[in-house]
Design an enzyme around this catalytic site. Structure first.
Site, PDB file in Angstrom:
ATOM      1  N   ARG A 174       5.704  19.815   1.133  1.00  0.00           N
ATOM      2  CA  ARG A 174       6.029  19.736   1.980  1.00  0.00           C
ATOM      3  C   ARG A 174       7.112  19.654   3.044  1.00  0.00           C
ATOM      4  O   ARG A 174       7.333  20.568   3.591  1.00  0.00           O
ATOM      5  CB  ARG A 174       4.880  18.221   2.768  1.00  0.00           C
ATOM      6  CG  ARG A 174       5.027  18.084   4.038  1.00  0.00           C
ATOM      7  CD  ARG A 174       3.936  17.262   4.142  1.00  0.00           C
ATOM      8  NE  ARG A 174       4.022  16.110   5.950  1.00  0.00           N
ATOM      9  CZ  ARG A 174       3.225  16.384   6.896  1.00  0.00           C
ATOM     10  NH1 ARG A 174       2.864  18.205   6.821  1.00  0.00           N
ATOM     11  NH2 ARG A 174       3.610  16.713   8.014  1.00  0.00           N
ATOM     12  N   ARG A 179      -0.482  17.835   4.204  1.00  0.00           N
ATOM     13  CA  ARG A 179      -0.858  16.435   3.210  1.00  0.00           C
ATOM     14  C   ARG A 179      -1.864  16.848   1.673  1.00  0.00           C
ATOM     15  O   ARG A 179      -2.918  17.573   1.705  1.00  0.00           O
ATOM     16  CB  ARG A 179      -0.901  15.557   3.556  1.00  0.00           C
ATOM     17  CG  ARG A 179       0.469  15.364   5.053  1.00  0.00           C
ATOM     18  CD  ARG A 179       0.160  13.554   5.656  1.00  0.00           C
ATOM     19  NE  ARG A 179       0.968  13.095   6.886  1.00  0.00           N
ATOM     20  CZ  ARG A 179       1.023  14.287   7.801  1.00  0.00           C
ATOM     21  NH1 ARG A 179      -0.141  14.885   8.590  1.00  0.00           N
ATOM     22  NH2 ARG A 179       1.969  13.445   8.530  1.00  0.00           N
ATOM     23  N   HIS A 216       3.385  17.061  13.170  1.00  0.00           N
ATOM     24  CA  HIS A 216       4.276  15.527  13.440  1.00  0.00           C
ATOM     25  C   HIS A 216       3.543  15.459  14.550  1.00  0.00           C
ATOM     26  O   HIS A 216       3.352  15.796  15.794  1.00  0.00           O
ATOM     27  CB  HIS A 216       5.373  15.850  13.401  1.00  0.00           C
ATOM     28  CG  HIS A 216       6.036  15.580  11.867  1.00  0.00           C
ATOM     29  ND1 HIS A 216       7.278  16.094  11.170  1.00  0.00           N
ATOM     30  CD2 HIS A 216       5.223  15.179  10.855  1.00  0.00           C
ATOM     31  CE1 HIS A 216       7.454  15.886  10.097  1.00  0.00           C
ATOM     32  NE2 HIS A 216       6.396  15.751   9.522  1.00  0.00           N
ATOM     33  N   TYR A 268      15.101  16.662   9.089  1.00  0.00           N
ATOM     34  CA  TYR A 268      15.302  17.955   8.517  1.00  0.00           C
ATOM     35  C   TYR A 268      16.295  18.509   9.355  1.00  0.00           C
ATOM     36  O   TYR A 268      16.817  19.092   8.985  1.00  0.00           O
ATOM     37  CB  TYR A 268      14.002  19.105   8.927  1.00  0.00           C
ATOM     38  CG  TYR A 268      12.341  18.419   7.562  1.00  0.00           C
ATOM     39  CD1 TYR A 268      12.614  18.385   6.545  1.00  0.00           C
ATOM     40  CD2 TYR A 268      11.637  17.664   8.316  1.00  0.00           C
ATOM     41  CE1 TYR A 268      11.754  17.897   6.056  1.00  0.00           C
ATOM     42  CE2 TYR A 268      10.254  17.681   7.902  1.00  0.00           C
ATOM     43  CZ  TYR A 268      10.581  17.352   6.757  1.00  0.00           C
ATOM     44  OH  TYR A 268       9.061  16.655   6.107  1.00  0.00           O
ATOM     45  N   HIS A 279       3.887  15.934  -1.871  1.00  0.00           N
ATOM     46  CA  HIS A 279       4.599  16.077  -0.617  1.00  0.00           C
ATOM     47  C   HIS A 279       6.051  16.629  -0.636  1.00  0.00           C
ATOM     48  O   HIS A 279       7.019  16.981  -0.053  1.00  0.00           O
ATOM     49  CB  HIS A 279       5.523  14.348  -0.036  1.00  0.00           C
ATOM     50  CG  HIS A 279       4.801  13.600   1.028  1.00  0.00           C
ATOM     51  ND1 HIS A 279       3.763  13.956   2.003  1.00  0.00           N
ATOM     52  CD2 HIS A 279       6.171  13.823   2.503  1.00  0.00           C
ATOM     53  CE1 HIS A 279       4.012  13.329   3.222  1.00  0.00           C
ATOM     54  NE2 HIS A 279       5.652  13.485   3.435  1.00  0.00           N
ATOM     55  N   LYS A 315      -3.372  11.315   9.767  1.00  0.00           N
ATOM     56  CA  LYS A 315      -3.102  10.698  11.446  1.00  0.00           C
ATOM     57  C   LYS A 315      -3.674  11.559  12.359  1.00  0.00           C
ATOM     58  O   LYS A 315      -3.568  10.505  13.023  1.00  0.00           O
ATOM     59  CB  LYS A 315      -1.295  10.950  11.114  1.00  0.00           C
ATOM     60  CG  LYS A 315      -0.887  10.296   9.746  1.00  0.00           C
ATOM     61  CD  LYS A 315       0.366  10.157  10.166  1.00  0.00           C
ATOM     62  CE  LYS A 315       0.933   9.599   8.537  1.00  0.00           C
ATOM     63  NZ  LYS A 315       2.508   8.882   8.255  1.00  0.00           N
TER      64      LYS A 315
END
Length: 382
Positions: A330, A232, A353, A362, A327, A257
């Site tokens: 990404r 990110r 993730h 995806y 993004h 995150k």
């Protein structure tokens, strides 16, 4: 700074001293109102030749005067009255951090969203207890119409408001039932496709950046990190000099995150690009962040300043995609990994993730496996 910049600043400071007559009152404290009045007089003077529009000249004057007088400790502090809901937002942020375990980025986004609405809802010293659901609906609708938000953005705003008012109800700050009445459009999981350039477009983008200007050398290193590692923008902005282990040929990113370190092998082409930036472009600085601005005053880049760096160059290459920010690279990285045969679990681990559900979008761009499903022989079954 450049000598030309220093000369312009010095000339402007002489104008500040003359307009405010600082020599005649060496110990006085200057208010912001005095600065604005002096800026108006100075900007309306007849300059030959005229350089800037009077409004821009006034802004430059005020900005330099405030900085100089603050440095000289002669600026009268502007005491902004505390907003009645500021303490409540602090408690709400503490709750999200300690009880909910949300990331600082998510907390900051929610508090910023709620604060913008409360500034309007509690204007004039109104209490939260006076706020009605009809007022919240009207303010939310006005914000949506002004910003032309998509449904997902509307749901994010409504979710932040609902979370705050649910917290406020438990503390008796507002009327009961408001949180449950805040409605948002329904958003279905995996309803959209990830918007990203193809990997050939990414390669074309990186190949087009062969200039030797300082900004091009820095931007190429940034774009390579974003595209290859799929990190990110905030994770690139937080990259420290100590996070690159040259002897072990590894690089560490602090996740936005998960709030942990993620280790990647240092790709040689990326290492070479970063080394060139460090040797030829990056100025000597006390900041430990790798990527700094190329113009003085040199300071670390942020996720916000990375966005135009990527968008400006990506728009020239990938004109068909909707989004051109960091993004998008990404998404391009994830799509490339999927097309190379990696499983969703492996792609999710690469992207950092927490849940496989986040990576499942995806699967829609896994054309190889989708073709296998489409060509499956049902053996004559209807």
């Amino acid at each position: 700074m450049a000598k030309s910049t220093l000369r312009l600043t010095a000339e402007l400071l002489v104008a500040v001293e003359d307009s405010l007559k600082l020599a005649e009152r060496p110990n006085s404290i200057i208010s912001l109102q005095d600065i604005e009045e002096a800026g108006t007089r100075w900007a309306s003077r007849r300059a030959v030749p005229p350089i800037l529009h009077p409004s821009l000249s006034k802004q430059r004057f005020i900005r330099q005067a405030v900085r100089w007088l603050a440095f000289m400790e002669r600026l009268q502090p502007a005491y902004a009255p505390a907003k009645p809901h500021e303490e409540k937002l602090i408690e709400f942020a503490d709750f999200m951090l300690r009880e909910r375990g949300l990331s600082p980025a998510t907390i900051a986004l929610r508090c910023q969203t709620v604060c913008q609405f409360l500034d309007q809802l509690c204007d004039g010293g109104r209490s939260l207890n006076d706020v009605t659901i009809s007022e919240i609906d009207s303010k939310l609708a006005a914000r949506v119409n002004e910003g032309h938000y998509v449904r997902a953005s509307v749901q994010t705003h409504a979710s932040s408001l609902r979370s705050f008012f649910r917290f406020a109800e438990t503390h008796g700050w507002c009327k009961e039932g408001i949180a449950a009445s805040i409605m948002a459009p329904r958003v279905f999981q995996q309803e959209s496709l990830p918007s990203s350039p193809s990997w050939s477009e990414v390669q074309k983008l990186l190949g087009s950046m062969e200039e030797n200007t300082p900004s091009a050398i820095r931007d190429r290193a940034i774009l390579m990190v974003l595209a290859v590692y799929g990190v990110r923008a905030g994770e690139v902005a937080r990259l420290q000099l100590g996070d690159i282990h040259w002897e072990d040929e590894s690089i560490f990113f602090t996740r936005s995150k998960r709030l942990g370190k993620h280790n990647f092998p240092l790709v040689q082409s990326i290492g070479d690009s970063i080394i060139r930036y460090l040797r030829e472009v990056r100025p000597t600085s006390p900041h430990r962040e790798v990527f700094l601005t190329v113009r003085a005053p040199f300071r670390p880049m942020t996720a916000g300043t990375l966005w135009p760096v990527v968008a400006r160059r990506l728009r020239a290459i990938a004109t068909s995609i909707k989004h051109h920010g960091p993004h998008a690279l990404r998404h391009a990285c994830a799509t490339r990994l999927i097309n190379e045969g990696l499983s969703l679990k492996e792609v999710g681990d690469h992207l950092g993730h927490r849940s496989l559900e986040t990576t499942r979008i995806y699967a829609k761009v896994d054309l190889v496996r989708l073709r296998q499903v489409a060509s499956f022989d049902l053996g004559g079954l209807q």
